[in-house]
Design an enzyme around this catalytic site. Sequence first.
Site, PDB file in Angstrom:
ATOM      1  N   GLU A 109       0.874  -1.163   0.000  1.00  0.00           N
ATOM      2  CA  GLU A 109       0.000   0.000   0.000  1.00  0.00           C
ATOM      3  C   GLU A 109       0.919   1.222   0.000  1.00  0.00           C
ATOM      4  O   GLU A 109       1.801   1.319   0.856  1.00  0.00           O
ATOM      5  CB  GLU A 109      -0.855  -0.035   1.274  1.00  0.00           C
ATOM      6  CG  GLU A 109      -1.946   0.998   1.271  1.00  0.00           C
ATOM      7  CD  GLU A 109      -2.766   0.963   2.559  1.00  0.00           C
ATOM      8  OE1 GLU A 109      -2.712  -0.042   3.289  1.00  0.00           O
ATOM      9  OE2 GLU A 109      -3.443   1.963   2.807  1.00  0.00           O
TER      10      GLU A 109
ATOM     11  N   ARG B 211       4.543 -12.649  10.073  1.00  0.00           N
ATOM     12  CA  ARG B 211       5.284 -11.407   9.862  1.00  0.00           C
ATOM     13  C   ARG B 211       6.673 -11.533  10.456  1.00  0.00           C
ATOM     14  O   ARG B 211       6.874 -12.246  11.432  1.00  0.00           O
ATOM     15  CB  ARG B 211       4.608 -10.248  10.599  1.00  0.00           C
ATOM     16  CG  ARG B 211       3.281  -9.848  10.099  1.00  0.00           C
ATOM     17  CD  ARG B 211       2.709  -8.771  11.010  1.00  0.00           C
ATOM     18  NE  ARG B 211       3.125  -7.444  10.576  1.00  0.00           N
ATOM     19  CZ  ARG B 211       2.503  -6.760   9.628  1.00  0.00           C
ATOM     20  NH1 ARG B 211       1.462  -7.263   9.001  1.00  0.00           N
ATOM     21  NH2 ARG B 211       2.918  -5.559   9.274  1.00  0.00           N
TER      22      ARG B 211
ATOM     23  N   LYS C 271       4.285   0.846   9.494  1.00  0.00           N
ATOM     24  CA  LYS C 271       4.424   2.111   8.766  1.00  0.00           C
ATOM     25  C   LYS C 271       3.876   3.283   9.569  1.00  0.00           C
ATOM     26  O   LYS C 271       4.416   4.387   9.510  1.00  0.00           O
ATOM     27  CB  LYS C 271       3.706   2.012   7.417  1.00  0.00           C
ATOM     28  CG  LYS C 271       4.583   1.366   6.358  1.00  0.00           C
ATOM     29  CD  LYS C 271       3.900   1.338   5.018  1.00  0.00           C
ATOM     30  CE  LYS C 271       2.936   0.194   4.933  1.00  0.00           C
ATOM     31  NZ  LYS C 271       2.386  -0.012   3.585  1.00  0.00           N
TER      32      LYS C 271
END
Length: 558
Positions: free
Chosen positions: A36, A262, A272
């Site tokens: 994204e 992850r 982020k």
Amino acid sequence: MSEQDVTGNNFLRGIIRKDIEEGRLSGSLVTRFPPEPNGFLHIGHAKSICLNFGLAEYFGGQCHLRFDDTNPAKEEQAYIDAIQEDIQWLGYQWAGPVRYASDYFDTLYEYAVALINAGKAYVCELSAEQAREYRGTLTEPGRNSPFRERSPEENLAEFEAMRNGEYEEGAKVLRAKIDMSAPNINLRDPIIYRIRKQTHHQTGDKWCIYPTYDFTHGQSDAIEGITHSICTLEFEDHRPLYEWFIENLPVPAEPKQYEFARLNINYTVTSKRKLKALVDENVVAGWDDPRMPTIAGMRRRGFTPAALRHFCEMVGVARSEGIVDMAMLEHAIRDDLDKNAPRAMCVMDPLKLVIHNYPQSQVEQLGAPGHPNRDDLGERQLPFTREVYIERDDFREEANKKFKRLVLGKKVRLRNAYVLLAEQVVKDEQGNIVEVHCSYDPDTLGADPSDGVKPKGVIHWVSASEGRRATVRIYDRLFNHASPDRGGEDFLEHVNPDSFSVVEGCWIEPGLANCAPESRFQFERTGYFVADRHEHSAEQPVFNRTIALRDSWGKAEA
Ligand code: ATP
Ligand code: MG
């Protein structure tokens, strides 16, 4: 070497191999990396990149880059550019053009219309708060929305009105009609389109309704012919929805979603949102500050793509969450730089030596290896002169035998040069040492000094008249807490106040000034350094410390 050795624990290879063996893959493997564009990529993304591009490479398939751009409010072109640069720097190239989920907005709109026509989607007018109430909880089923039984005709008209901008943001949404009592909350009539009166970085003002991530991702995978859609574990609960859309829409293919854990690393944050906070609060100098765990930051810090790829391979691919020790990443970096970085000398806290028996204006070029065991890295020339700089703490007027450097009345070898004897100390009025007068032995060049007295110590040095000045920036770990974002406190409280310092007025061997930005070196006895990507020049050399020669954290922390 067995495959286990090469790949670490990579269960996805096993799945894909089985799909190939059992004939479930008609063409070649196609994966995608779907960032994204709402921030810079970080070390966790590096792992996802290595995994997706790595699998495609391994099985002779291809990997797409697709920007997952359904939330125009937080997205920016600058991030899109940085992400592409990061992927290429890591050494990967996506197949075909850069793709955007927004490329498929027309098709996704048609899919939504198809769902409405099939009686499987409806426009809902519950407020956000009401919708939350109707949704139920983990233990209680939800309730049907009063708008659930609208006819397809009415829904179509409403959806078109949404698209035409006739309603305010939040007034209406399009929902899939699945099952309000499903144990998996993601299946309780999820929102698939929402009104957002936002200009989009790719589609401009064409749309004022945007599909949700869930309604976009799987369909985009299908449109692109992705065979294995690999994502992180938090999407496991979304998989039934992913599959529901694939089953209920006229999509051209049936991709499958697989999840892996992850990458989490201690002493840092990989979110982020938090990295953006560090930038916005000016804790760091930007997304590519050399302390940031962003790919751009690690690049500027002097990390190498090969070391990062190797690290990602070493940590493996798991199905359950774990935390990787930062020391493991640092080890991978040191290991690569030790093998590949040319050696150089830099004096950071200079003390002048005057070699009184060396001719006044003589400059002698001494050859030195570029690397102790890499002949391919060639030789470098070190000018030797009557005055040289050494590190201030490499000299003492008195010291015991453990101090293997220069002591008044004793000898030391200058690295790649002569043996010196310290004879006299010159002090200023405050008693600070300003110079040390020495003599040198001209027969001691090379490994075997003729006087038979082999000094124990070897120290680094730079010619005072021929050396060049440089700025050196010392970076260390950004956080001094092993899990900065896991406690109750604000993670910003754990920022290491000593993570950055600048040393002006360092002296470097002259050849170093002309190196290209991003050249990496081991400054002998000091650490690994990189010429700053943006600020280094031959006129004003600037080096960043990538990492110290040895890990000093293991002991410091309880
Ligand atoms: P963040 O939590 O930092 O915002 P994200 O998952 O929202 O990350 P995306 O841009 O959506 O960021 O991620 C792109 C891809 O990278 C996704 O497939 C995501 O699963 C993967 N990814 C993100 N963070 C990690 C991580 N720490 N380890 C492995 N893969 C990750
Ligand atoms: Mg995401």
